[in-house]
Design an enzyme around this catalytic site. Structure first.
Site, PDB file in Angstrom:
ATOM      1  N   CYS A 160      37.553 -69.291  37.889  1.00 20.83           N
ATOM      2  CA  CYS A 160      36.513 -68.564  38.619  1.00 20.83           C
ATOM      3  C   CYS A 160      36.955 -68.622  40.223  1.00 20.83           C
ATOM      4  CB  CYS A 160      35.222 -69.445  38.657  1.00 20.83           C
ATOM      5  SG  CYS A 160      33.803 -68.590  38.650  1.00 20.83           S
ATOM      6  N   HIS A 193      34.519 -71.055  33.045  1.00 17.10           N
ATOM      7  CA  HIS A 193      34.717 -72.339  33.461  1.00 17.10           C
ATOM      8  C   HIS A 193      35.105 -73.161  32.130  1.00 17.10           C
ATOM      9  CE1 HIS A 193      33.368 -72.636  37.703  1.00 17.10           C
ATOM     10  NE2 HIS A 193      32.611 -71.608  37.163  1.00 17.10           N
ATOM     11  N   GLU A 219      36.435 -75.997  31.933  1.00 16.05           N
ATOM     12  CA  GLU A 219      36.416 -77.595  32.096  1.00 16.05           C
ATOM     13  C   GLU A 219      34.801 -77.773  31.904  1.00 16.05           C
ATOM     14  OE1 GLU A 219      36.139 -75.364  34.376  1.00 16.05           O
ATOM     15  OE2 GLU A 219      34.870 -75.631  35.815  1.00 16.05           O
TER      16      GLU A 219
HETATM   17  N1  GLN Z   1      30.887 -66.740  43.090  1.00 13.11           N
HETATM   18  C1  GLN Z   1      32.310 -67.591  43.541  1.00 13.11           C
HETATM   19  C2  GLN Z   1      32.950 -66.775  44.551  1.00 13.11           C
HETATM   20  O1  GLN Z   1      32.875 -65.651  44.859  1.00 13.11           O
HETATM   21  C3  GLN Z   1      32.821 -68.030  42.359  1.00 13.11           C
HETATM   22  C4  GLN Z   1      32.029 -69.041  41.470  1.00 13.11           C
HETATM   23  C5  GLN Z   1      32.518 -69.978  40.727  1.00 13.11           C
HETATM   24  O2  GLN Z   1      33.419 -70.406  41.210  1.00 13.11           O
HETATM   25  N2  GLN Z   1      31.721 -70.729  39.785  1.00 13.11           N
HETATM   26  O3  GLN Z   1      33.718 -67.483  45.109  1.00 13.11           O
END
Ligand code: GLN
Length: 189
Positions: A76, A165, A167
């Site tokens: 992410c 994610h 995890e």
């Molecule tokens: N929206 C976050 C970003 O732009 C990422 C979200 C996340 O890591 N769950 O960095």
């Protein structure tokens, strides 16, 4: 095998637990010099712009050097950091993977959701939280997992990035995939 988990912010502890369950040693990386002596690094989710602030110039430079030569898995926000190009808004990336990634690409309605995707051919649960979308994939970047038609996990060499994610799901397959990558890289060297 010693795996670092970048522990500046975000959900690093769930990664730590999963990797330890799979039998590797974990170092929570809070200072640039801790990157020396680890076999691979996980950059967790969180807020990529906050990561950039917390890293500072020195931390960013050290991390950029690290991701060029060592196995790294970004999830992410971590995937956003690894990208060559970041949109919405534009921000610096480490350039470890030749992809363009759009932050917060699913809009408010889909802020967070649990969906079924595929890792190779196997169905796998995927947790998305304010997820980015991989919009462009450069040459030699392999799609490892998909959700619908979207690539959600990609790899080039020893660099792996997922927009979800792993995890937060019970299935350890994704982390095992990364640990195999680290182990193979070590054996090849
Ligand atoms: N929206 C976050 C970003 O732009 C990422 C979200 C996340 O890591 N769950 O960095």
């Amino acid at each position: 095998m010693k795996i670092g988990v970048l522990a500046l912010q975000g959900d690093f502890d769930a990664h730590r637990r999963r990797i330890e369950e799979l039998g590797a040693e974990v170092v929570l990386v809070k200072k640039p010099e801790q990157l020396d002596g680890i076999d691979g690094l996980v950059i967790p989710g969180g807020e990529s712009s906050t990561f950039l602030k917390l890293l500072g110039e020195e931390g960013f430079a050290k991390l950029r050097d690290y991701v060029r030569v060592k196995p790294v898995f970004g999830t992410c926000a971590g995937a956003i950091l690894l990208a060559a190009e970041v949109e919405n808004p534009k921000q610096a990336g480490l350039g470890a993977l030749d992809i363009t990634i759009r932050r917060n690409a699913y809009g408010r309605q889909l802020d967070s959701s649990i969906r079924e995707g595929h890792l190779g051919k196997d169905p796998i649960e995927m947790v998305f939280i304010r997820a980015p979308k991989i919009e462009r994939i450069g040459e030699g970047v392999e799609v490892v997992a998909t959700e619908g038609c979207d690539p959600v996990m990609v790899r080039k060499g020893k660099t792996l990035a997922a927009t979800f994610h792993p995890e937060l799901s019970d299935d350890p397959k994704v982390h095992q995939y990364f640990l195999d990558l680290v182990a193979n890289g070590r054996h090849a060297r």
